[in-house]
Design an enzyme around this catalytic site. Structure first.
Site, PDB file in Angstrom:
ATOM      1  N   TYR A 159       0.685  -1.084   0.009  1.00 16.88           N
ATOM      2  CA  TYR A 159       0.042   0.022   0.017  1.00 16.88           C
ATOM      3  C   TYR A 159       0.910   1.364  -0.244  1.00 16.88           C
ATOM      4  O   TYR A 159       0.306   2.275  -0.071  1.00 16.88           O
ATOM      5  CB  TYR A 159      -0.869   0.088   0.997  1.00 16.88           C
ATOM      6  CG  TYR A 159      -1.978  -1.163   1.153  1.00 16.88           C
ATOM      7  CD1 TYR A 159      -2.986  -1.383   0.029  1.00 16.88           C
ATOM      8  CD2 TYR A 159      -1.759  -2.139   1.950  1.00 16.88           C
ATOM      9  CE1 TYR A 159      -3.786  -2.441   0.185  1.00 16.88           C
ATOM     10  CE2 TYR A 159      -2.740  -3.132   2.266  1.00 16.88           C
ATOM     11  CZ  TYR A 159      -3.688  -3.305   0.964  1.00 16.88           C
ATOM     12  OH  TYR A 159      -4.644  -4.387   0.654  1.00 16.88           O
ATOM     13  N   ARG A 181      -3.957  -9.844  -7.200  1.00 14.10           N
ATOM     14  CA  ARG A 181      -3.711 -10.131  -5.946  1.00 14.10           C
ATOM     15  C   ARG A 181      -4.699 -11.738  -5.528  1.00 14.10           C
ATOM     16  O   ARG A 181      -5.011 -12.188  -6.862  1.00 14.10           O
ATOM     17  CB  ARG A 181      -4.281  -9.299  -4.883  1.00 14.10           C
ATOM     18  CG  ARG A 181      -3.147  -7.924  -4.942  1.00 14.10           C
ATOM     19  CD  ARG A 181      -3.391  -7.021  -4.080  1.00 14.10           C
ATOM     20  NE  ARG A 181      -3.167  -7.516  -2.781  1.00 14.10           N
ATOM     21  CZ  ARG A 181      -3.607  -6.907  -1.433  1.00 14.10           C
ATOM     22  NH1 ARG A 181      -4.345  -5.701  -1.599  1.00 14.10           N
ATOM     23  NH2 ARG A 181      -3.398  -7.169  -0.367  1.00 14.10           N
ATOM     24  N   ALA A 220     -11.550  -3.838   2.427  1.00  9.45           N
ATOM     25  CA  ALA A 220     -12.122  -5.269   2.486  1.00  9.45           C
ATOM     26  C   ALA A 220     -13.524  -5.382   2.267  1.00  9.45           C
ATOM     27  O   ALA A 220     -14.054  -6.284   1.664  1.00  9.45           O
ATOM     28  CB  ALA A 220     -11.695  -5.648   3.577  1.00  9.45           C
TER      29      ALA A 220
HETATM   30  C1  DQA Z   1      -7.725  -2.077  -1.021  1.00  6.66           C
HETATM   31  C2  DQA Z   1      -7.865  -3.619  -1.677  1.00  6.66           C
HETATM   32  C3  DQA Z   1      -8.510  -4.417  -0.770  1.00  6.66           C
HETATM   33  O1  DQA Z   1      -8.592  -5.807  -1.148  1.00  6.66           O
HETATM   34  C4  DQA Z   1      -8.139  -4.469   0.673  1.00  6.66           C
HETATM   35  O2  DQA Z   1      -8.863  -5.111   1.570  1.00  6.66           O
HETATM   36  C5  DQA Z   1      -7.756  -2.997   1.148  1.00  6.66           C
HETATM   37  C6  DQA Z   1      -7.268  -1.925   0.413  1.00  6.66           C
HETATM   38  C7  DQA Z   1      -6.911  -1.206  -1.905  1.00  6.66           C
HETATM   39  O3  DQA Z   1      -6.900  -0.001  -1.659  1.00  6.66           O
HETATM   40  O4  DQA Z   1      -5.732  -1.722  -2.673  1.00  6.66           O
HETATM   41  O5  DQA Z   1      -7.947  -3.028   2.435  1.00  6.66           O
HETATM   42  O6  DQA Z   1      -8.906  -1.445  -1.202  1.00  6.66           O
END
Ligand code: DQA
Length: 146
Positions: free
Chosen positions: A24, A108, A78
């Site tokens: 992230y 992913r 999520a």
């Molecule tokens: C997310 C991707 C989701 O799968 C994950 O649960 C997140 C962040 C992203 O910004 O890449 O919390 O939304």
């Protein structure tokens, strides 16, 4: 008159910058808020920026957006992959929706490949890190001023 764009962030995004930085990035949510505010101003927009770890609170904010906002930029985190409640609320709000993800969810785990939000969003931006929020605001400006 154009109302603020609701920029809505779901669970664990308050930990942006320290949470799995290899996925992230190191940008914090405060950095994202400030970049969104600046980019929105340059586009002639303003933002209402929120984060919540609670599904019901996100639903409340989406319901309110029907009267208070001109569009929604949403990273439901999520809840993207699980929440029929958020999808239903988005469906009812009647304003443009741009979905954003920091990571490319399609590269992913398979459970991240399905998004309830996508089924009601005008478009999706994912895989561009925190820059994706600014790209989402640009898309939103185009939709609002089309
Ligand atoms: C997310 C991707 C989701 O799968 C994950 O649960 C997140 C962040 C992203 O910004 O890449 O919390 O939304």
């Amino acid at each position: 008159m154009v109302k603020p764009v609701l920029v809505l962030n779901g669970p664990n995004l308050n930990l942006l910058g320290v949470r799995e930085p290899e996925i992230y990035g190191t940008t914090t949510l405060e950095d994202v808020r400030s970049a969104c505010t600046t980019r929105a101003e340059s586009l002639g927009l303003s933002v209402d920026f929120h984060q919540s770890n609670h599904e019901g609170e996100l639903v409340d904010l989406i319901q309110r957006s029907k009267t208070d906002n001109s569009g929604i930029v949403i990273n439901a985190a999520a809840y993207t992959h699980t929440s029929v409640a958020i999808m239903d609320a988005l469906k009812m709000c009647g304003i443009p929706i741009v979905e954003v993800h920091l990571s490319n969810i399609y590269q992913r785990e398979p459970f991240r490949h399905h998004s309830y939000v996508s089924s009601v969003a005008n478009g999706v931006i994912c895989g561009f890190g925190s820059k994706g929020y600014e790209l989402a605001l640009e898309a939103m400006e185009q939709i609002i001023n089309a």
